[in-house]
Scaffold this motif. Sequence first.
Motif, PDB file in Angstrom:
ATOM      1  N   PHE A  45      -7.476  -1.503  -7.804  1.00  0.00           N
ATOM      2  CA  PHE A  45      -6.186  -1.991  -7.305  1.00  0.00           C
ATOM      3  C   PHE A  45      -5.466  -0.905  -6.504  1.00  0.00           C
ATOM      4  O   PHE A  45      -4.845  -1.187  -5.472  1.00  0.00           O
ATOM      5  CB  PHE A  45      -5.294  -2.439  -8.471  1.00  0.00           C
ATOM      6  N   ILE A  94       1.968  -1.161  -8.054  1.00  0.00           N
ATOM      7  CA  ILE A  94       0.902  -2.166  -8.041  1.00  0.00           C
ATOM      8  C   ILE A  94       0.581  -2.649  -9.446  1.00  0.00           C
ATOM      9  O   ILE A  94       0.507  -3.859  -9.715  1.00  0.00           O
ATOM     10  CB  ILE A  94      -0.353  -1.612  -7.341  1.00  0.00           C
ATOM     11  N   ILE A 108     -12.150  -6.269  -2.680  1.00  0.00           N
ATOM     12  CA  ILE A 108     -11.470  -5.237  -3.460  1.00  0.00           C
ATOM     13  C   ILE A 108     -12.466  -4.201  -3.978  1.00  0.00           C
ATOM     14  O   ILE A 108     -12.183  -3.005  -4.002  1.00  0.00           O
ATOM     15  CB  ILE A 108     -10.680  -5.875  -4.621  1.00  0.00           C
ATOM     16  N   TYR A 159      -7.257  -0.394  -2.920  1.00  0.00           N
ATOM     17  CA  TYR A 159      -7.270  -1.499  -1.956  1.00  0.00           C
ATOM     18  C   TYR A 159      -5.996  -1.488  -1.112  1.00  0.00           C
ATOM     19  O   TYR A 159      -4.924  -1.136  -1.593  1.00  0.00           O
ATOM     20  CB  TYR A 159      -7.402  -2.808  -2.724  1.00  0.00           C
ATOM     21  N   GLU A 180      -0.617 -11.552  -1.886  1.00  0.00           N
ATOM     22  CA  GLU A 180      -2.048 -11.496  -2.163  1.00  0.00           C
ATOM     23  C   GLU A 180      -2.309 -11.077  -3.609  1.00  0.00           C
ATOM     24  O   GLU A 180      -3.161 -11.658  -4.298  1.00  0.00           O
ATOM     25  CB  GLU A 180      -2.733 -10.526  -1.197  1.00  0.00           C
ATOM     26  N   LEU A 181      -1.575 -10.073  -4.097  1.00  0.00           N
ATOM     27  CA  LEU A 181      -1.734  -9.634  -5.476  1.00  0.00           C
ATOM     28  C   LEU A 181      -1.354 -10.754  -6.441  1.00  0.00           C
ATOM     29  O   LEU A 181      -2.051 -11.005  -7.433  1.00  0.00           O
ATOM     30  CB  LEU A 181      -0.879  -8.388  -5.725  1.00  0.00           C
ATOM     31  N   ASN A 225      -0.361  -8.112   0.909  1.00  0.00           N
ATOM     32  CA  ASN A 225       0.754  -7.528   0.166  1.00  0.00           C
ATOM     33  C   ASN A 225       1.009  -8.197  -1.181  1.00  0.00           C
ATOM     34  O   ASN A 225       0.058  -8.601  -1.845  1.00  0.00           O
ATOM     35  CB  ASN A 225       2.003  -7.523   1.063  1.00  0.00           C
ATOM     36  N   TRP A 265      -4.409  -4.096   0.332  1.00  0.00           N
ATOM     37  CA  TRP A 265      -3.562  -5.279   0.153  1.00  0.00           C
ATOM     38  C   TRP A 265      -2.958  -5.765   1.468  1.00  0.00           C
ATOM     39  O   TRP A 265      -1.734  -5.739   1.642  1.00  0.00           O
ATOM     40  CB  TRP A 265      -2.453  -5.018  -0.876  1.00  0.00           C
ATOM     41  N   ARG A 322       0.825  -1.223   0.000  1.00  0.00           N
ATOM     42  CA  ARG A 322       0.000   0.000   0.000  1.00  0.00           C
ATOM     43  C   ARG A 322       0.854   1.266   0.000  1.00  0.00           C
ATOM     44  O   ARG A 322       0.366   2.340  -0.333  1.00  0.00           O
ATOM     45  CB  ARG A 322      -0.947   0.009   1.197  1.00  0.00           C
TER      46      ARG A 322
END
Length: 444
Positions: free
Chosen positions: A349, A319, A386, A352, A360-361, A357, A354, A313
């Motif tokens: 995206f 991202i 999300i 969010y 997760e993506l 982190n 995350w 984040r």
Amino acid sequence: MTSPNVLIIDDEINLTRSLAFTLRQAGMDCKEAHNGHIGCKIAQRETPDIVLLDVRMPGMGGLEVLGWFNEELPGVPVIMMSALDDTQDAVSAIKMGAVDYVSKPFDVDELIHLLNETETRRQLASEVRYLRERSIEFDFIGGSAGIAQLRRDIERIAASQAQTVFLTGETGVGKAVVARELHRQGSGLDASFVEVNCATLPVRQIDTELFGAERGGGHGSPSRPRGLVEIANGGTLFLDEIGEMPLEVQAKLLNFLETRSYRVAGSNREYHADVRVIAATNKDLAASVDAGDFRRDLFFRLNVVPIAIPPLREREKDIELLAVHFAVKHAQSSVSAPIGFDKTTREFFLSYDWPGNVRELKNLVERLSILYPGQTITADRLPPEIKSVEPKRALSIEQSMENVERDLIREALMRSKGKKGLAADRLGISRHALKRKMQRLGLA
């Protein structure tokens, strides 16, 4: 985003000319070829950004032309055009690597939208490749200030004599990746890299797993199974989740870090190991010390050379690059076309947090790649968590690439101590090109 340079390969001359005229009106540069052989010659000479390719053509057919692009220009996205009764050939083309297909007669507005989305994906993939080439060669894609600092920390610490390194960061930020890169730059790939997750080892076995144990062997000869410290000798021992290590083992680890000597269970003999120890945690070890769950002296010994890995984040500009990176990696491993992300998806995206982190993506992109191979991901295909946040406005591709260029130039100048000639050499461009870029990016 710059408009794409499109090559149309189709034997229907009137359709090709009409389509080229329409795409030029939309701001795109177009070339036309009315058979496969001419199309390949034009592509070889000019390397288009995107190819619109008819499935059925006399002579060199669409699938044969697609095979030529796969061999000669594998980075150029190809969109197939097919009549309604040719959809089976179009599906075969997708399996061969075409990014999409449209059925004739097609909606021109939808085709222009598809071309723009394809160009967005192509430019992002190009940006990812650029970062791979210009950055330290490990799996931290990104041009954010946090990642630039992390690269500098890794390079500096790996080259130092530091024998203990302490990694902190939330779950999923990539602590194991950083540990492996420290090992690669410091010890080299030929040395041992031993990874231990302290949370998964049974409490009763962690001492013997780390340091080994003396026990009687068959035929009257002693047998001493090697511990992980001995296996890592000359290389790196990575202790993940160090906050889960039992107190009774912490004392023995502290002694090893102080002396690089240890005793195996059941023996008074001392052994020595030359090992760089990298410890990592997602816990607040200072709080664990106050709670009596972690030794204060061990915490201070570990915390001599700390590296804090930023959460996703705080790496907002990375991202989208990471999402494309994971999409391309999955496509390569599954031999399919990579998925793309429409504007609204990219905005979600960015909004969010995350909590998982980068991991997760990565998992999300892999799941979407399996469910919707080669397709553009729209917001309705995202999980509820999300979509529950207010979407932020996504940066344009040009803004994103400018930010990356700006950070890379700053890093090159810093490493070159402000000498523009050396910085230009690091970036692989001329001094004049660097000067023009700096003026354009407001760095002059």
